[in-house]
Design an enzyme around this catalytic site. Sequence first.
Site, PDB file in Angstrom:
ATOM      1  N   GLY A 269      54.651  49.042  32.530  1.00 54.37           N
ATOM      2  CA  GLY A 269      54.660  50.513  33.157  1.00 54.37           C
ATOM      3  C   GLY A 269      53.927  50.956  34.258  1.00 54.37           C
ATOM      4  O   GLY A 269      54.510  51.804  35.067  1.00 54.37           O
TER       5      GLY A 269
ATOM      6  N   MET B  53      50.437  49.495  37.198  1.00 55.87           N
ATOM      7  CA  MET B  53      49.440  48.276  37.987  1.00 55.87           C
ATOM      8  C   MET B  53      48.808  49.006  38.755  1.00 55.87           C
ATOM      9  O   MET B  53      48.989  49.762  40.002  1.00 55.87           O
ATOM     10  CB  MET B  53      50.703  47.399  38.275  1.00 55.87           C
ATOM     11  CG  MET B  53      49.735  46.580  39.702  1.00 55.87           C
ATOM     12  SD  MET B  53      48.668  45.046  37.763  1.00 55.87           S
ATOM     13  CE  MET B  53      47.760  44.810  38.736  1.00 55.87           C
ATOM     14  N   GLU B  54      47.354  48.571  38.406  1.00 55.32           N
ATOM     15  CA  GLU B  54      46.195  49.666  38.770  1.00 55.32           C
ATOM     16  C   GLU B  54      45.149  48.318  40.144  1.00 55.32           C
ATOM     17  O   GLU B  54      44.192  48.849  40.474  1.00 55.32           O
ATOM     18  CB  GLU B  54      44.980  48.865  37.501  1.00 55.32           C
ATOM     19  CG  GLU B  54      44.032  47.529  37.520  1.00 55.32           C
ATOM     20  CD  GLU B  54      44.415  47.115  36.327  1.00 55.32           C
ATOM     21  OE1 GLU B  54      43.916  46.316  36.176  1.00 55.32           O
ATOM     22  OE2 GLU B  54      45.708  47.135  36.447  1.00 55.32           O
ATOM     23  N   ASN B  55      46.221  48.389  40.650  1.00 49.17           N
ATOM     24  CA  ASN B  55      46.079  48.047  42.438  1.00 49.17           C
ATOM     25  C   ASN B  55      45.000  48.794  42.959  1.00 49.17           C
ATOM     26  O   ASN B  55      44.874  49.801  42.476  1.00 49.17           O
ATOM     27  CB  ASN B  55      47.247  47.535  42.743  1.00 49.17           C
ATOM     28  CG  ASN B  55      48.393  46.994  42.865  1.00 49.17           C
ATOM     29  OD1 ASN B  55      48.584  46.213  42.688  1.00 49.17           O
ATOM     30  ND2 ASN B  55      49.215  47.930  42.565  1.00 49.17           N
TER      31      ASN B  55
ATOM     32  N   GLU C 251      45.420  53.352  33.875  1.00 47.32           N
ATOM     33  CA  GLU C 251      45.135  52.840  35.122  1.00 47.32           C
ATOM     34  C   GLU C 251      43.955  53.081  36.086  1.00 47.32           C
ATOM     35  O   GLU C 251      43.302  52.212  37.291  1.00 47.32           O
ATOM     36  CB  GLU C 251      46.814  52.889  36.520  1.00 47.32           C
ATOM     37  CG  GLU C 251      47.708  52.334  35.612  1.00 47.32           C
ATOM     38  CD  GLU C 251      47.919  51.328  35.009  1.00 47.32           C
ATOM     39  OE1 GLU C 251      46.404  50.540  36.079  1.00 47.32           O
ATOM     40  OE2 GLU C 251      48.467  51.048  34.023  1.00 47.32           O
TER      41      GLU C 251
ATOM     42  N   HIS D 259      40.769  51.340  35.786  1.00 50.42           N
ATOM     43  CA  HIS D 259      40.490  49.843  35.849  1.00 50.42           C
ATOM     44  C   HIS D 259      39.768  50.031  36.989  1.00 50.42           C
ATOM     45  O   HIS D 259      39.508  49.034  38.138  1.00 50.42           O
ATOM     46  CB  HIS D 259      41.785  49.109  36.261  1.00 50.42           C
ATOM     47  CG  HIS D 259      42.251  49.026  34.723  1.00 50.42           C
ATOM     48  ND1 HIS D 259      42.170  47.939  33.751  1.00 50.42           N
ATOM     49  CD2 HIS D 259      43.603  48.519  34.192  1.00 50.42           C
ATOM     50  CE1 HIS D 259      42.791  47.998  32.774  1.00 50.42           C
ATOM     51  NE2 HIS D 259      44.177  48.370  33.177  1.00 50.42           N
TER      52      HIS D 259
ATOM     53  N   GLU E  22      41.924  44.710  29.390  1.00 57.08           N
ATOM     54  CA  GLU E  22      43.526  45.934  29.219  1.00 57.08           C
ATOM     55  C   GLU E  22      42.614  46.516  27.511  1.00 57.08           C
ATOM     56  O   GLU E  22      42.938  47.473  27.278  1.00 57.08           O
ATOM     57  CB  GLU E  22      44.794  45.076  28.859  1.00 57.08           C
ATOM     58  CG  GLU E  22      44.914  43.737  29.835  1.00 57.08           C
ATOM     59  CD  GLU E  22      45.204  45.336  31.239  1.00 57.08           C
ATOM     60  OE1 GLU E  22      45.166  46.353  31.141  1.00 57.08           O
ATOM     61  OE2 GLU E  22      45.401  44.925  32.406  1.00 57.08           O
TER      62      GLU E  22
END
Length: 932
Positions: free
Chosen positions: A330, A332-334, A367, A370, A389
């Site tokens: 869905g 991604m928390e880069n 996100e 994170h 998570e």
Amino acid sequence: MLLLLGRRVPLSLYRLTTGCLASSLPSSVLISSALIKLTAITRVTHSTVFVSGQNTGTMPERRPFVRLPADVYPVNYGLCLKPDLIDFTFEGKLEAVVEVTQATNQIVMNCADIDIITASFAPQGGEEINATGFNYQNEDEKVTLSFPSALQKGAGTLKVDFVGELNDKMKGFYRSKYSNPAGESRYAAVTQFEATDARRAFPCWDEPAIKATFDITLIVPKDRVALSNMNVTERNPYLEDENLVEVKFATTPIMSTYLVAFVIGEYDFVEAQSSDGITVRVYTPVGKSEQGKFALEVATKTLPFYNDYFNVPYPLPKIDLIAIADFAAGAMENWGLVTYRETALLIDPKNSCSSSRQWVALVVGHELAHQWFGNLVTMEWWTHLWLNEGFASWIEYLCVDHCFPEYDIWTQFVSADYTRALDLDALDSSHPIEVNVGHPSEVDEIFDAISYSKGASVIRMLHDYTGDEDFRKGMNAYLLKFQHKNACTEDLWDCLEQASGKPIAEVMSSWTKQMGFPIIEVEEEQQGDDRIVKLSQKKFCASGPHSGEDCPSWMVPISICTSEDPTCSKLKVLLDRAETTITLSGVPTEQWIKINPGTVGFYRIQYSASMLERLLPGVRDLSLQPVDRLGLQNDLFSLSRAGMISTVQVLTLMEAFVNEPNYTVWSDLSCNLGVLSSLLSHTDFHEDIQEFIRDLFTPIGLELGWDCKPGEGHLDALLRSLVLGKLGKAGHKPTLEEARRRFRDHVEGKQVLPADLRSPVYLTVLKHGDSATLETMMKLHKLADMQEERNRIERVLGAISAPDLIQKVLTFALSEEVRPQDTVLVIGGVADSSKQGRKAAWKFVKDNWEELYNRYQGGFLISRLIKLTVNGFAIDKMAAEIKSFFESHPAPSAERTVEQCCENILLNAAWLKRDADDISQYLLKRKGPPTG
């Protein structure tokens, strides 16, 4: 980390419990963004050997796995990449400052699908030594660089030149196909590194605990946008090719490889400053910047909320949120560059439905959490993935509740996450929250509802047990102590214990280290004005009561309220043994008592018959809180599936909900009826349960009507969509006629359907439609400009009932018309629609297994595909057939999913054998005597 698609969701998600797909929960399904991740952790030294399968639960046996040696580690990666967007390859140069901790003549790194051209090492102040060999260990995704002499202790520079492929697997450094405004196909180069795919972009130490700083340079076409974790510091012409530019980015903070990101493509953006001075941008496809404004509003509210909640400032100068066309998860928390599916970020003011807005708000909240919890402080190894998570899956709701109180989001949490986790965790094939993870192939298995939804649920229970003030104090201490470092679960417990003075580690270990949860059995007796309550616990199993000596037990925080004030706990107690008796003073006979007000404790409840009888009026007169009406119904439904009460009791209770006004209560009821409808599709009285559904939903449907009224809000829109979809699917004639009329007007351009009505209308006309209806829907799909609309159609196409048309939909699922990640939605929709759809979908998956497995292997989409396709079967021999198929067609990252599906099928079959006759009689009796 990654938001997985798998809770009940709005658009791209689906509930993963038995038979509850979005086609039975139209546009209003909700998915917690938590499920968007992909990780797991274990605290150990780098030489530790991990052997799976030693924890409670059934992690399949795997060979031992050794982490990277600790004799060389990186301090800074200087990384330059030059992608070719025509040939889909890339060239790379790595100059890493490393520290040699003990003399060695080899360097072991992670490396996958990369060819190293040259490598050398230069000790600080010394001469360069060329590597004499590269030994690839493909199965372990490692490479060993050999040198002719020992590299001595101290600092040095490792240089590696390499080439790789911009793959089409949605992992590593990959290509993503999109159309520009002129309709031409183009490709972007994008990344997805969690959990273990940075090694597909550059040779590296690809373990979360091996942190370093990064200096990234990208050489890209000059007409493309180039983004990375940090802000651009220089953009210069590239001397060797006038069509290219060299883009340099600022040095990152010390961070893990899985959080590195870069994107090269064509994008527009909208920009704002948060109140604490951070530049926030939302990048959209060209020409669609308007669709980024909602996410921008959410992000600019969310950053200051987290700054305040954690009392730790966001440590980067900017944050970018970007919509990627082909994206498996869905989001991604880069760090500083968060990537999203288009449906998890873009909102069109005219064409997006209410559930999509809510979904975007949750995913953005997840996100951005994170950025602190995961990025600033990172799990030490994938065994602790759940901490990342589960925490983000909990706090996303706290954040959305702050930004949008009108969403009543905490009640929705119970339906979307809490009950879903209970369903999965009641299986014998569940696993503990904390699972030892070794080899990278094992990581994807735990991106599931246990890590996300159970993780979030036990953190919600912990927050309630600790109290908000002490919880925040402990969180702040944890983030400050471990910032830019790594931590494990016990580190968080220590900080919370010190802040609260409560036995956090002891309580929480019982929830994270053993799988399952208790059922609390409750009995009472009256003594004068006192109520004597006996509480006992044992493990709840989906197959029935746990029997045996070795029954596990939990430290269970229990609250009790009474009808005097159903919103407030009269007593709190920690149940730390098998049973206890407590006295509630001043509770006269006429008052009822309710265990677990707010449905916060992670357990099921079984009341004595008399206690339950006294609670039921609280459902009818709405004096029980909505979340507790939902919890009571959900517990009883679960008990009936486990054979502990009759399903007829639950159907009787469901009829008491006829006056129910709350969207989330209806949503959960609808989901459970969807499960029952799927189960009864295996009988000859399936039509009788449709009649039951029509009877139950007609009054609320009439009350709501088709058009929104002045003063209505977000939850009314969700409820209308849910109810009309349910009535339409069940064949309610007035709903079907109105849906057809409105669909015709929509297609002819006379009156465009409001976004909130599209899912229920599409579902209804398809369920009762013919080849012309399907043809029309396919055209709408082709013409749709928004991915949200395409997904909306893809999700319901499977509702068509003619066998030849079902085949047409399945063929369409694998066509170029459907994005690779959305094929799963289409096949899942077919499997969920009917008995024949389920059979056809399973046959299609078997017939096309090679192509599907090649597309999704090693990722969580393969698990989703399997679960959505087979979970609704209810015949013993199907479990054997499925088990046999996957024994001869192994899918390592989905082994546990296969096991869980087979268990669910056997449970469905047992349920049907046990209760089918009683259900049939009950439904028959409701109709009354036949009229002459």
